[in-house]
Design a protein around this motif. Structure first.
Motif, PDB file in Angstrom:
ATOM      1  N   PRO A  87      -8.233  12.350   6.455  1.00 29.14           N
ATOM      2  CA  PRO A  87      -6.851  12.094   5.935  1.00 29.14           C
ATOM      3  C   PRO A  87      -5.869  11.750   6.768  1.00 29.14           C
ATOM      4  CG  PRO A  87      -7.359  14.354   6.483  1.00 29.14           C
ATOM      5  CD  PRO A  87      -8.752  13.560   6.791  1.00 29.14           C
ATOM      6  N   VAL A  88      -5.052  10.845   6.324  1.00 24.64           N
ATOM      7  CA  VAL A  88      -4.171  10.102   7.007  1.00 24.64           C
ATOM      8  C   VAL A  88      -2.920   9.943   6.236  1.00 24.64           C
ATOM      9  CG1 VAL A  88      -5.849   8.864   8.564  1.00 24.64           C
ATOM     10  CG2 VAL A  88      -4.943   7.828   6.482  1.00 24.64           C
ATOM     11  N   SER A  89      -1.779   9.374   6.732  1.00 25.56           N
ATOM     12  CA  SER A  89      -0.677   9.069   6.113  1.00 25.56           C
ATOM     13  C   SER A  89       0.116   7.773   6.726  1.00 25.56           C
ATOM     14  CB  SER A  89       0.466  10.123   5.941  1.00 25.56           C
ATOM     15  OG  SER A  89       0.839  10.528   7.604  1.00 25.56           O
ATOM     16  N   ILE A  90       0.587   6.956   5.954  1.00 20.99           N
ATOM     17  CA  ILE A  90       1.239   5.807   6.459  1.00 20.99           C
ATOM     18  C   ILE A  90       2.703   5.726   6.437  1.00 20.99           C
ATOM     19  CG2 ILE A  90       1.571   3.351   6.238  1.00 20.99           C
ATOM     20  CD1 ILE A  90      -1.314   3.142   5.024  1.00 20.99           C
ATOM     21  N   LEU A 128       0.725  -1.431   0.170  1.00 18.26           N
ATOM     22  CA  LEU A 128       0.169  -0.104  -0.118  1.00 18.26           C
ATOM     23  C   LEU A 128       0.866   1.179   0.002  1.00 18.26           C
ATOM     24  CD1 LEU A 128      -2.758   1.196   0.084  1.00 18.26           C
ATOM     25  CD2 LEU A 128      -2.812   1.176   2.692  1.00 18.26           C
ATOM     26  N   TYR A 129       2.034   1.085   0.928  1.00 14.81           N
ATOM     27  CA  TYR A 129       2.853   2.372   0.896  1.00 14.81           C
ATOM     28  C   TYR A 129       3.580   2.751  -0.466  1.00 14.81           C
ATOM     29  CZ  TYR A 129       6.778   5.371   2.521  1.00 14.81           C
ATOM     30  OH  TYR A 129       7.507   6.217   2.505  1.00 14.81           O
ATOM     31  N   ARG A 130       4.007   1.619  -1.197  1.00 13.60           N
ATOM     32  CA  ARG A 130       4.491   1.991  -2.380  1.00 13.60           C
ATOM     33  C   ARG A 130       3.683   2.315  -3.534  1.00 13.60           C
ATOM     34  NH1 ARG A 130       7.354  -3.285  -1.167  1.00 13.60           N
ATOM     35  NH2 ARG A 130       5.676  -4.340  -2.282  1.00 13.60           N
ATOM     36  N   ASN A 131       2.507   1.962  -3.439  1.00 16.63           N
ATOM     37  CA  ASN A 131       1.348   2.466  -4.377  1.00 16.63           C
ATOM     38  C   ASN A 131       1.306   3.953  -3.977  1.00 16.63           C
ATOM     39  OD1 ASN A 131      -0.418   2.040  -6.487  1.00 16.63           O
ATOM     40  ND2 ASN A 131      -1.880   2.135  -5.209  1.00 16.63           N
ATOM     41  N   ILE A 132       0.946   4.212  -2.864  1.00 15.00           N
ATOM     42  CA  ILE A 132       0.541   5.580  -2.319  1.00 15.00           C
ATOM     43  C   ILE A 132       1.783   6.442  -2.759  1.00 15.00           C
ATOM     44  CG2 ILE A 132       0.327   7.228  -0.514  1.00 15.00           C
ATOM     45  CD1 ILE A 132      -0.888   4.996   1.025  1.00 15.00           C
ATOM     46  N   THR A 133       2.905   6.326  -2.632  1.00 16.40           N
ATOM     47  CA  THR A 133       4.164   6.869  -2.781  1.00 16.40           C
ATOM     48  C   THR A 133       4.266   7.226  -4.464  1.00 16.40           C
ATOM     49  OG1 THR A 133       5.268   5.965  -1.034  1.00 16.40           O
ATOM     50  CG2 THR A 133       6.667   7.216  -2.598  1.00 16.40           C
ATOM     51  N   THR A 153      -4.646   9.894   0.953  1.00 20.59           N
ATOM     52  CA  THR A 153      -4.741   8.737   1.620  1.00 20.59           C
ATOM     53  C   THR A 153      -5.714   8.991   2.782  1.00 20.59           C
ATOM     54  OG1 THR A 153      -2.412   7.980   1.307  1.00 20.59           O
ATOM     55  CG2 THR A 153      -3.667   6.770   2.862  1.00 20.59           C
ATOM     56  N   TYR A 154      -6.956   8.185   2.923  1.00 20.16           N
ATOM     57  CA  TYR A 154      -7.875   8.331   3.641  1.00 20.16           C
ATOM     58  C   TYR A 154      -8.259   7.001   4.726  1.00 20.16           C
ATOM     59  CZ  TYR A 154      -8.948  12.665   1.308  1.00 20.16           C
ATOM     60  OH  TYR A 154      -8.800  13.980   0.637  1.00 20.16           O
ATOM     61  N   LEU A 155      -8.708   7.555   6.017  1.00 18.47           N
ATOM     62  CA  LEU A 155      -9.279   6.418   6.775  1.00 18.47           C
ATOM     63  C   LEU A 155     -10.832   6.491   6.504  1.00 18.47           C
ATOM     64  CD1 LEU A 155      -9.569   4.456   9.125  1.00 18.47           C
ATOM     65  CD2 LEU A 155      -9.458   6.636  10.581  1.00 18.47           C
ATOM     66  N   GLY A 156     -11.665   5.355   6.048  1.00 14.55           N
ATOM     67  CA  GLY A 156     -12.775   5.608   5.773  1.00 14.55           C
ATOM     68  C   GLY A 156     -13.670   4.855   7.208  1.00 14.55           C
ATOM     69  N   PHE A 157     -14.652   5.735   7.561  1.00 11.59           N
ATOM     70  CA  PHE A 157     -15.510   5.307   8.593  1.00 11.59           C
ATOM     71  C   PHE A 157     -16.587   6.181   8.974  1.00 11.59           C
ATOM     72  CE2 PHE A 157     -16.769   5.614  13.256  1.00 11.59           C
ATOM     73  CZ  PHE A 157     -16.905   4.216  13.535  1.00 11.59           C
ATOM     74  N   PRO A 158     -17.954   5.750   9.299  1.00 11.63           N
ATOM     75  CA  PRO A 158     -18.250   4.455   9.404  1.00 11.63           C
ATOM     76  C   PRO A 158     -18.801   3.946   7.970  1.00 11.63           C
ATOM     77  CG  PRO A 158     -19.832   5.940   9.883  1.00 11.63           C
ATOM     78  CD  PRO A 158     -19.034   6.858   9.655  1.00 11.63           C
TER      79      PRO A 158
END
Length: 207
Positions: free
Chosen positions: A126-129, A85-90, A101-106
């Motif tokens: 919005p988040v980052s890994i 996931l990190y490689r694709n995001i980068t 990059t997002y955290l989805g909830f609920p």
């Protein structure tokens, strides 16, 4: 006027990709290069999902998802997923210049029409890994962006209207922003209060 509105709705739907191939509307399965299922992540025999959501809402400090010290087979599998996931995001960030990059909830799950089934996040945080070698403990971390606010999933909301005839009130977006602004104010006030309390309890020292 009616013709103009139809054209605007057409281009809006096209921009938002109002179709079930859109992962933000219908997440059929987890692909490592596109997403990571935090609900299945266990730390010290406890699900990490609740802690992640709380920190995302309150914009607190980063949380360690997988410490480097965890040498179990499950942890190694999760590391490989995060690396993918990190490689694709980068790569996407290099190509587009955007960090999205997002955290989805609920998640909203179910039929909104007889022939339309959805499984998508209602709110995007919005988040980052990142992998941190110098943190305690070293490992893979999820960080919460304080500069960007949480946003409603507009593609999902548009799909609810187009496919299911479900329309949110005009005041929804303003009320959404106000809600998270109030949460942030309360969080800051609590943090400030704790800091002052700690200052009162701890005597100062002069060297």
């Amino acid at each position: 006027r009616a013709t103009l509105m139809k054209k605007l709705e057409f281009y809006r739907d096209k921009l938002l990709q109002i179709e079930l191939r859109n992962r933000s509307i219908m997440l059929r399965r987890i692909y490592d290069k596109w997403s990571f299922d935090l609900a299945k992540l266990i730390i010290r025999e406890t699900s990490v999902a609740d802690k992640v959501v709380e920190r995302a809402i309150l914009k607190k400090n980063a949380i360690c998802l997988i410490p480097d010290s965890d040498d179990t087979d499950l942890a190694e599998k999760d590391r490989n997923k995060l690396r993918s996931l990190y490689r694709n995001i980068t790569q996407l960030e290099l190509e587009t210049g955007l960090q999205e990059t997002y955290l989805g909830f609920p998640f909203l799950v179910g039929h909104i029409a007889q022939d339309t089934y959805i499984r998508g996040p209602f709110v995007l945080f919005p988040v980052s890994i990142e992998h941190r070698k110098d943190s305690k403990p070293p490992g893979w971390y999820l960080s919460f962006t304080k500069e960007k606010p949480a946003i409603p999933n507009r593609a999902l909301i548009a799909a609810l209207k187009k496919k299911g005839g479900i329309t949110l009130p005009d005041s929804f977006y303003d009320e959404f922003e106000d809600l998270f602004e109030k949460v942030e104010e309360i969080s800051k006030a609590n943090t400030s209060s704790e800091g002052k309390k700690g200052g009162e309890d701890t005597p100062s020292k002069t060297v």
